[in-house]
Motif scaffolding. Structure first.
Motif, short mmCIF file in Angstrom:
data_model
loop_
_atom_site.label_atom_id
_atom_site.label_comp_id
_atom_site.label_asym_id
_atom_site.label_seq_id
_atom_site.Cartn_x
_atom_site.Cartn_y
_atom_site.Cartn_z
N SER A 131 37.31 39.92 39.15
CA SER A 131 37.07 40.71 40.35
C SER A 131 36.89 42.18 39.99
CB SER A 131 38.31 40.53 41.25
OG SER A 131 38.36 41.43 42.30
N ILE B 185 36.71 45.99 39.11
CA ILE B 185 36.38 46.79 37.92
C ILE B 185 36.27 45.89 36.69
CG2 ILE B 185 37.28 48.55 36.35
CD1 ILE B 185 38.63 49.86 38.86
N ASP C 255 41.91 35.92 33.41
CA ASP C 255 42.46 36.23 34.73
C ASP C 255 43.35 35.09 35.19
OD1 ASP C 255 42.57 36.97 37.69
OD2 ASP C 255 41.15 38.47 37.01
N THR D 169 44.64 33.36 32.19
CA THR D 169 45.57 34.29 31.55
C THR D 169 46.40 35.01 32.61
OG1 THR D 169 43.89 34.72 29.85
CG2 THR D 169 45.76 36.24 29.94
N ASP D 170 47.70 34.82 32.53
CA ASP D 170 48.63 35.61 33.33
C ASP D 170 49.24 36.63 32.37
OD1 ASP D 170 50.80 36.67 34.69
OD2 ASP D 170 51.36 34.77 35.63
N VAL D 171 49.03 37.91 32.62
CA VAL D 171 49.48 38.92 31.65
C VAL D 171 50.99 39.08 31.61
CG1 VAL D 171 47.29 40.20 31.66
CG2 VAL D 171 49.16 40.90 33.23
N ASN E 269 42.99 45.45 31.81
CA ASN E 269 42.62 45.94 33.15
C ASN E 269 43.38 45.25 34.28
OD1 ASN E 269 40.41 46.85 35.27
ND2 ASN E 269 40.44 44.61 35.33
N TYR F 68 53.82 51.61 41.12
CA TYR F 68 52.44 51.66 40.61
C TYR F 68 52.22 52.96 39.82
CZ TYR F 68 47.30 51.40 40.73
OH TYR F 68 45.97 51.35 40.38
N LYS G 179 51.42 53.37 35.80
CA LYS G 179 50.19 53.99 35.29
C LYS G 179 50.50 55.21 34.41
CE LYS G 179 47.31 51.05 37.17
NZ LYS G 179 46.60 50.08 36.33
N ILE H 281 38.51 53.34 43.93
CA ILE H 281 37.28 52.57 43.70
C ILE H 281 37.22 51.41 44.70
CG2 ILE H 281 35.97 51.30 41.92
CD1 ILE H 281 36.63 54.25 41.16
N THR I 70 37.21 48.14 45.71
CA THR I 70 37.49 46.79 45.20
C THR I 70 38.44 46.08 46.16
OG1 THR I 70 39.49 47.38 43.98
CG2 THR I 70 37.41 47.63 42.78
P1 NAI Z 1 40.97 43.78 41.86
O1 NAI Z 1 42.07 43.28 42.73
O2 NAI Z 1 39.56 43.64 42.31
O3 NAI Z 1 41.10 43.15 40.40
C1 NAI Z 1 42.34 42.93 39.78
C2 NAI Z 1 42.25 41.64 38.98
O4 NAI Z 1 43.47 41.48 38.25
C3 NAI Z 1 42.10 40.40 39.89
O5 NAI Z 1 41.03 39.60 39.43
C4 NAI Z 1 43.43 39.69 39.76
O6 NAI Z 1 43.35 38.28 39.88
C5 NAI Z 1 43.85 40.12 38.36
N1 NAI Z 1 45.29 39.97 38.14
C6 NAI Z 1 46.31 40.30 38.98
N2 NAI Z 1 47.49 39.96 38.44
C7 NAI Z 1 47.22 39.37 37.23
C8 NAI Z 1 48.02 38.81 36.21
N3 NAI Z 1 49.35 38.72 36.31
N4 NAI Z 1 47.40 38.34 35.10
C9 NAI Z 1 46.05 38.39 34.98
N5 NAI Z 1 45.24 38.88 35.94
C10 NAI Z 1 45.82 39.37 37.05
O7 NAI Z 1 41.33 45.31 41.63
P2 NAI Z 1 40.62 46.47 40.78
O8 NAI Z 1 40.60 47.65 41.65
O9 NAI Z 1 39.38 46.01 40.13
O10 NAI Z 1 41.76 46.73 39.67
C11 NAI Z 1 41.52 46.64 38.27
C12 NAI Z 1 42.38 47.68 37.58
O11 NAI Z 1 41.93 48.98 37.94
C13 NAI Z 1 43.87 47.62 37.94
O12 NAI Z 1 44.65 47.84 36.78
C14 NAI Z 1 44.03 48.79 38.89
O13 NAI Z 1 45.35 49.30 38.91
C15 NAI Z 1 43.03 49.79 38.31
N6 NAI Z 1 42.63 50.83 39.21
C16 NAI Z 1 42.02 50.53 40.42
C17 NAI Z 1 41.66 51.55 41.27
C18 NAI Z 1 41.03 51.29 42.60
O14 NAI Z 1 40.97 52.24 43.41
N7 NAI Z 1 40.50 50.11 42.89
C19 NAI Z 1 41.92 52.96 40.92
C20 NAI Z 1 42.52 53.15 39.64
C21 NAI Z 1 42.86 52.11 38.82
#
Ligand code: NAI
Length: 256
Positions: free
Chosen positions: A18, A20, A39, A64-66, A92, A159, A163, A192, A194
Motif C-alpha cells: 500500500s 508509499i 507485508d 512479513t510481519d515486522v 517502510n 508514533y 520516528k 502524504i 495514503t
Molecule cells: P499505508 O497504511 O498505506 O502503508 C503501510 C503498510 O505497512 C501497509 O501495507 C500495512 O499493511 C503495512 N504494515 C503495517 N503493519 C505491518 C507489520 N507489522 N508488518 C509488515 N507490514 C505492516 O501507509 P503509508 O502512509 O504508506 O506508510 C508507510 C510508511 O510511511 C510508514 O512507516 C509511515 O509511518 C510513513 N510515513 C507516512 C506518512 C503519511 O503521511 N502517510 C508521513 C510520514 C511517514
C-alpha cells in the motif's frame, strides 16, 4: 525522467502492499530492480506484484510481519534465493497508532506502535546488514521515518517517539557499516495521501485536511510518488556520498 541503472539488483520493501511502500516497489522495478514485496497484507502485496508485472517488471510477495524475526529472516532469504542478492532494503512498514494524549495511552497502545514503527525497523535492519556485509559490493538501506521524527504532534507521542528513534538508529548504523560499503539513510516525509491518513481520520475530515495541508508551504499533502523518488535516489550511485542522512521531503512543514 531520471533513470537509474538497477538492472540485476534486488530491492526489498516492507509495507509494500500500500501507499508509499507500493510506489517505492514500483519505482525500483521501473529502474530495473527485482523486488521483494513484504507485508502482512497478502492481498495488497499480491496486487503490488501484479502492478509491477503489468509494468514489465519482476517481483515476488512474501508474508512479513515486522514484529516477527522469523518473518524478517524469511524476507531476506527470499531476496537471495529468488534473485541472488539483497542490494537495497527499504524499512517502510508502519502504523499510525492510537490517537490519544500521552497520559491516556495504555501500555498496549504504546508498545504496539513502538514494536512496529521502531523495533520493526531495527529487526529488519539487523537481518539486512548481516546479509549485505557478506556481499562484495555491500548495499543501501533506507528507513522510513517522518517529519514527525523532527517535531512533535499532539495525540501521537508513541508514533513521534518511534520516528525520532528511527533517526537515531539510522545515524548510528550509518557509521557502524560504512566500512562494509553499506549506506544507511532515512526519509522524513511530510503528510502524504495514503491509507494511513484516511484511517487516521485526516483526509476524510475536510477541515482537518486543509489545516494539515496549510502546514506545508505548497498548501497540499504529498503524493507517494514524491517520496518513492527520494528513496530510489538515495539508493542510486547519485547519492554515493550521502550516509546517515535524515532526508526531509515535506514542503517546509511547519510543526507545532
Ligand atoms: P499505508 O497504511 O498505506 O502503508 C503501510 C503498510 O505497512 C501497509 O501495507 C500495512 O499493511 C503495512 N504494515 C503495517 N503493519 C505491518 C507489520 N507489522 N508488518 C509488515 N507490514 C505492516 O501507509 P503509508 O502512509 O504508506 O506508510 C508507510 C510508511 O510511511 C510508514 O512507516 C509511515 O509511518 C510513513 N510515513 C507516512 C506518512 C503519511 O503521511 N502517510 C508521513 C510520514 C511517514
Amino acid at each position: 525522467m531520471v533513470q537509474y541503472d538497477f538492472d540485476g539488483k534486488t530491492a526489498v520493501v516492507t509495507g509494500a502492499a500500500s501507499g508509499i511502500g507500493r510506489q517505492t516497489a514500483l519505482e525500483f522495478a521501473r529502474h530495473g530492480a527485482s523486488v521483494v514485496v513484504a507485508d502482512v497484507d497478502d492481498d495488497g502485496a499480491a496486487e503490488t506484484v501484479d502492478l509491477i508485472a503489468d509494468d514489465g517488471g519482476e517481483a515476488v510477495a512474501v508474508h512479513t510481519d515486522v514484529t516477527e524475526l522469523s518473518d524478517i529472516e524469511g524476507m531476506v532469504e527470499t531476496a537471495v534465493d529468488e534473485f541472488g542478492s539483497l542490494d537495497y532494503a527499504v524499512n517502510n512498514a508502519g502504523i499510525g497508532g492510537a490517537q490519544k494524549p500521552t497520559g491516556d495511552l495504555d501500555e498496549a497502545d504504546w508498545e504496539r506502535t513502538i514494536d512496529i514503527n521502531l523495533n520493526g525497523v531495527w529487526r529488519s535492519l539487523r537481518a539486512e546488514v548481516d546479509r549485505m556485509a557478506d556481499q562484495d559490493d555491500g548495499g543501501v538501506i533506507v528507513n522510513m521515518a517522518s517529519v514527525l521524527g523532527h517535531v512533535g504532534f499532539q495525540n501521537a507521542s508513541a508514533y513521534v517517539a518511534a520516528k525520532h528513534g528511527v533517526l537515531g538508529l539510522t545515524k548510528t548504523a550509518a557509521w557502524e557499516y560504512a566500512d562494509d560499503d553499506i549506506r544507511v539513510n532515512a526519509v522524513c516525509p511530510g503528510f502524504i495521501e495514503t491509507n494511513m491518513l484516511e484511517e487516521g481520520g485526516i483526509t476524510s475530515d475536510e477541515e482537518l485536511r486543509q489545516q494539515i495541508a496549510g502546514r506545508h508551504s505548497q498548501n497540499r499533502l504529498g503524493d507517494p510518488e514524491e517520496i518513492a523518488a527520494a528513496v530510489v535516489w538515495l539508493c542510486s550511485d547519485a547519492a554515493s556520498f550521502t550516509n546517515g542522512e535524515p532526508l526531509t521531503v515535506d514542503s517546509g512543514y511547519r510543526g507545532i
